[in-house]
Design an enzyme around this catalytic site. Structure first.
Site, mmCIF file in Angstrom:
data_model
loop_
_atom_site.group_PDB
_atom_site.id
_atom_site.type_symbol
_atom_site.label_atom_id
_atom_site.label_comp_id
_atom_site.label_asym_id
_atom_site.label_seq_id
_atom_site.Cartn_x
_atom_site.Cartn_y
_atom_site.Cartn_z
ATOM 1 N N ASN A 6 8.938 63.701 53.962
ATOM 2 C CA ASN A 6 9.259 63.194 52.625
ATOM 3 C C ASN A 6 7.935 63.051 51.876
ATOM 4 O O ASN A 6 7.177 62.125 52.132
ATOM 5 C CB ASN A 6 9.967 61.835 52.751
ATOM 6 C CG ASN A 6 10.176 61.167 51.406
ATOM 7 O OD1 ASN A 6 10.005 61.784 50.355
ATOM 8 N ND2 ASN A 6 10.557 59.892 51.428
ATOM 9 N N LYS A 8 7.461 62.371 48.850
ATOM 10 C CA LYS A 8 7.506 61.352 47.780
ATOM 11 C C LYS A 8 6.855 61.897 46.499
ATOM 12 O O LYS A 8 6.933 63.081 46.240
ATOM 13 C CB LYS A 8 6.871 60.044 48.245
ATOM 14 C CG LYS A 8 7.422 59.557 49.576
ATOM 15 C CD LYS A 8 7.002 58.151 49.889
ATOM 16 C CE LYS A 8 7.481 57.783 51.289
ATOM 17 N NZ LYS A 8 7.253 56.387 51.605
ATOM 18 N N HIS A 96 17.032 56.161 49.904
ATOM 19 C CA HIS A 96 15.710 55.743 50.408
ATOM 20 C C HIS A 96 15.415 54.333 49.911
ATOM 21 O O HIS A 96 15.750 53.972 48.783
ATOM 22 C CB HIS A 96 14.636 56.722 49.932
ATOM 23 C CG HIS A 96 13.327 56.514 50.622
ATOM 24 N ND1 HIS A 96 12.458 55.502 50.268
ATOM 25 C CD2 HIS A 96 12.773 57.144 51.681
ATOM 26 C CE1 HIS A 96 11.411 55.546 51.073
ATOM 27 N NE2 HIS A 96 11.572 56.529 51.948
ATOM 28 N N GLU A 98 12.883 53.011 48.785
ATOM 29 C CA GLU A 98 12.124 52.927 47.527
ATOM 30 C C GLU A 98 13.051 53.092 46.322
ATOM 31 O O GLU A 98 12.817 52.504 45.260
ATOM 32 C CB GLU A 98 10.986 53.963 47.529
ATOM 33 C CG GLU A 98 9.872 53.517 48.465
ATOM 34 C CD GLU A 98 9.059 54.636 49.084
ATOM 35 O OE1 GLU A 98 9.145 55.792 48.619
ATOM 36 O OE2 GLU A 98 8.338 54.351 50.063
ATOM 37 N N GLU A 168 15.155 53.547 58.674
ATOM 38 C CA GLU A 168 13.806 53.313 58.157
ATOM 39 C C GLU A 168 13.637 51.830 57.839
ATOM 40 O O GLU A 168 13.945 51.390 56.720
ATOM 41 C CB GLU A 168 13.587 54.119 56.879
ATOM 42 C CG GLU A 168 13.704 55.619 57.063
ATOM 43 C CD GLU A 168 12.840 56.366 56.063
ATOM 44 O OE1 GLU A 168 12.006 57.142 56.493
ATOM 45 O OE2 GLU A 168 12.986 56.133 54.846
ATOM 46 N N GLY A 174 5.169 52.979 55.167
ATOM 47 C CA GLY A 174 3.883 52.986 54.472
ATOM 48 C C GLY A 174 2.965 51.843 54.865
ATOM 49 O O GLY A 174 1.947 51.618 54.210
ATOM 50 N N SER A 214 6.070 54.858 59.274
ATOM 51 C CA SER A 214 4.748 54.957 59.910
ATOM 52 C C SER A 214 4.774 55.750 61.214
ATOM 53 O O SER A 214 4.066 55.413 62.162
ATOM 54 C CB SER A 214 4.149 53.562 60.120
ATOM 55 O OG SER A 214 3.983 52.917 58.860
HETATM 56 C C1 PEP Z 1 9.384 57.172 54.287
HETATM 57 O O1 PEP Z 1 9.164 56.543 53.267
HETATM 58 O O2 PEP Z 1 10.403 57.883 54.388
HETATM 59 C C2 PEP Z 1 8.426 57.049 55.377
HETATM 60 C C3 PEP Z 1 8.847 57.175 56.581
HETATM 61 O O3 PEP Z 1 7.118 56.755 55.015
HETATM 62 P P1 PEP Z 1 5.864 56.532 55.999
HETATM 63 O O4 PEP Z 1 5.950 57.560 57.093
HETATM 64 O O5 PEP Z 1 4.665 56.737 55.131
HETATM 65 O O6 PEP Z 1 5.979 55.160 56.527
#
Ligand code: PEP
Length: 256
Positions: A6, A8, A96, A98, A168, A174, A214
């Site tokens: 992703n 983003k 998601h 976000e 998630e 993040g 992460s």
């Molecule tokens: C995400 O936002 O889908 C995600 C997994 O981000 P990160 O790997 O940066 O934590």
């Protein structure tokens, strides 16, 4: 095992194209090592076509990061499912955290988007996950199962290929602090049971459950070796071909 990136709101056109080219060449160089790994990348809307072209000879599916609930109309700035299929998308991320956090997206809206995706032959990657406060309060399972129920109501899933679910935890996205493999497995088992109740064990057992939050090359093997973790949804580590493919290497090793 599905390894999905992703991107983003990152990369300009040139960076996005280069990243896609580097992923394609890394997979080609790996030869048969990645045969058991499926790949997808979800770049920003404006780069879908260029990234799709850069990946046209690579075994990497294209996905979008969101979709509108309607086919077309006066929805300035939004992007529809027919637009996504017309540029070669297979997947679309819906719900998601976000989007939920910054755009107040509700389970009902996530559901409309997931249904719309299915109606147009796109595979929704439905994201669910609890906040840190919800986990600390002992509500993580209740939050995740409510999000699942909300998102999947009436979503036509005929085969396990029609849906992907990504767990998630918001506190892991993040932050550099991944869920532990045990925390991920425990929640994935809850999700699996929930999907079995909804779709029957035959289909539900093969619906890919991705862990996201992460995931990096250094922690991927432990997460991906858990029985109900079928892949990863990867944010920041998907922005460099080396780390994205490093995670794929761990997936290939886990699969043996
Ligand atoms: C995400 O936002 O889908 C995600 C997994 O981000 P990160 O790997 O940066 O934590």
């Amino acid at each position: 095992m599905l390894i999905a990136g992703n991107w983003k709101m990152n990369t300009d056109l040139s960076d996005g194209r280069t990243l896609a080219e580097n992923i394609a060449s890394g997979i080609a160089e790996a030869g048969s090592r990645f045969d058991s790994v499926e790949f997808a990348v979800c770049p920003p809307f404006v780069h879908l076509q260029a990234v799709g072209t850069a990946l046209s000879d690579a075994p990497v599916s294209l996905g979008a990061q969101d979709v509108h609930r309607e086919d077309e109309g006066a929805y300035t700035s939004d992007v529809s499912a027919p637009m996504l299929t017309s540029v070669g998308c297979t997947y679309v991320i819906v719900g998601h955290s976000e989007r939920r956090q910054y755009y107040d997206e509700t389970d009902g809206e996530v559901n409309q988007k997931a249904r719309q995706a299915r109606e147009h032959g796109l595979v929704p990657i439905v994201c669910v996950g609890e906040t840190l406060d919800q986990r600390k309060g002992g509500d993580a399972e209740a939050v995740v199962t409510a999000q699942l129920d909300g998102a999947l109501d009436g979503v036509a899933v005929n085969t396990a290929d029609d849906l992907v679910v990504a767990y998630e935890p918001v506190w892991a996205i993040g932050t550099g602090e991944s869920a532990s493999p045990t925390q991920a497995q425990d929640m994935h088992a809850v999700i699996r049971t929930h999907l079995r109740d909804r779709y029957g064990s035959e289909g539900a057992d093969d619906i890919p459950l991705l862990y996201g939050g992460s995931m990096k090359p250094h922690n991927a093997a432990d997460l991906l070796s858990k029985p109900d973790v079928d892949g990863g949804l990867i944010g920041s580590a998907s922005l460099e071909a080396e780390s994205f493919l490093g995670i794929a290497e761990r997936a290939a090793t886990v699969l043996g």
